[in-house]
Design a protein around this motif. Sequence first.
Motif, PDB file in Angstrom:
ATOM      1  N   LYS A  54       0.838  -1.213   0.000  1.00  0.00           N
ATOM      2  CA  LYS A  54       0.000   0.000   0.000  1.00  0.00           C
ATOM      3  C   LYS A  54       0.873   1.263   0.000  1.00  0.00           C
ATOM      4  N   ASN A  55       0.906   2.001   1.087  1.00  0.00           N
ATOM      5  CA  ASN A  55       1.715   3.235   1.133  1.00  0.00           C
ATOM      6  C   ASN A  55       2.916   3.078   2.069  1.00  0.00           C
ATOM      7  N   SER A  56       3.435   1.865   2.131  1.00  0.00           N
ATOM      8  CA  SER A  56       4.649   1.596   2.915  1.00  0.00           C
ATOM      9  C   SER A  56       5.685   0.931   2.016  1.00  0.00           C
TER      10      SER A  56
ATOM     11  N   GLU B 173       2.981   8.810   0.859  1.00  0.00           N
ATOM     12  CA  GLU B 173       1.903   9.148  -0.062  1.00  0.00           C
ATOM     13  C   GLU B 173       1.656   7.974  -1.007  1.00  0.00           C
ATOM     14  N   TYR B 174       0.380   7.829  -1.359  1.00  0.00           N
ATOM     15  CA  TYR B 174       0.034   6.764  -2.304  1.00  0.00           C
ATOM     16  C   TYR B 174       0.478   7.150  -3.718  1.00  0.00           C
ATOM     17  N   ASN B 175       0.822   6.115  -4.470  1.00  0.00           N
ATOM     18  CA  ASN B 175       1.147   6.257  -5.893  1.00  0.00           C
ATOM     19  C   ASN B 175       2.235   7.314  -6.136  1.00  0.00           C
TER      20      ASN B 175
ATOM     21  N   THR C 127       4.973   3.580  -4.190  1.00  0.00           N
ATOM     22  CA  THR C 127       3.829   3.107  -3.414  1.00  0.00           C
ATOM     23  C   THR C 127       2.649   2.808  -4.337  1.00  0.00           C
TER      24      THR C 127
ATOM     25  N   TYR D  19      -4.075   4.350  -4.112  1.00  0.00           N
ATOM     26  CA  TYR D  19      -4.976   4.260  -2.950  1.00  0.00           C
ATOM     27  C   TYR D  19      -6.272   3.555  -3.334  1.00  0.00           C
TER      28      TYR D  19
END
Length: 374
Positions: free
Chosen positions: A32-34, A72-74, A101, A104
Amino acid sequence: FDKYGFWGLKTGKICNSAPTKRPRDIQVAVAKNSLTLNWSVVNGAESYNIYRDGKRVGAGIDTISFEDTGLEYNKDYIYAVAAMDSLEKESKKSIEIKGTTHEYVPAPILSSVKDKNKLILIWNEVELAKSFNIYRGDQFVTNVQGTSFSENKPPGEKYCYVAKSVDQYNEESDPSNNHCAKVEIQAPNGITADGGVNTIYLNWNPVIGAVSYNIYEVPKKDSMVFVKNVDIHHISITDLPYGEEFCYAIAGVDSDGDKSEYSQAYCENVFTAPEFFIHKFDLIEPSGNGYIDAREVGKLQFAVYNKGESPAHNVKLNLFSPDRADVIDHALHIFKFIGEQLEIQTITSTKWGISDSIAIKLFHELYSSKVTIS
């Protein structure tokens, strides 16, 4: 030492070490965002420093792994790792490596629809979600491709659920809202209503999931009126007026206090009040002449009929003996009425000389239907 062979003062001890090699084999894992970095062990390294986009984000890391969360996503991030030796000298940084990442994927919004037979969950479509995982409490239930889920559960019992979106990497989103739902209990059926003395008796079949029942009076014009809550499936509604009709409906109540739909209204009449009629009566006296002579002792025998539906207990028949003047006046009233109907002269006691005994006998015979006037 100098040219004459003399030694100068000794310096202090100076320690140094060979340069520590830079970390190698850097790998990035995405969730995901990690982003999680892993690398090979560096000989002589006591710890590691982590750099993201040129800024140090981790220092003194004593393992060969580092997780960078809350990103942050993407988005692309550039990382490098440097080793630290025992003298706290940092090696050259590793070759930079890029990590990106994921996009979302939001959690669905969970809801439900009412149903009398099963529990039905529904939720919205979520872009980038390939499927949805359903949890009942903390327990995983199933994975669903669509936007609804149902299962059979007993009526009246509440169950709470969350749903999570699953993306193309098989990663779950955050949990949805916690939504509780249940199968509705059904309205009572098999209702019977029976009238009684100032009472209506109601009976019905037990309802699965109901812990009690609300009784409502259904007036002909106004809205329903709550009567009583009972935890059994029958009730006697008392202190009702004689002969009137009453209508009632019933709703089941579950353990959360939620009500079912109302049953059909059932109507019944309360028994009519006792209504007595003297069917006949006889004067019983020794001489058999139909009235009591002087010094005779007689008795009146009554046949009483109850025309009302309500039974009567401990019935008392009250007899009264009006004074002779009242009896005579009543008999004269009868004669006067007869005279008017037959267009004859009004009868008076003076003209006809009606004695007390004659008036009493006539009064008795008229009321016992022994006299026919034609």
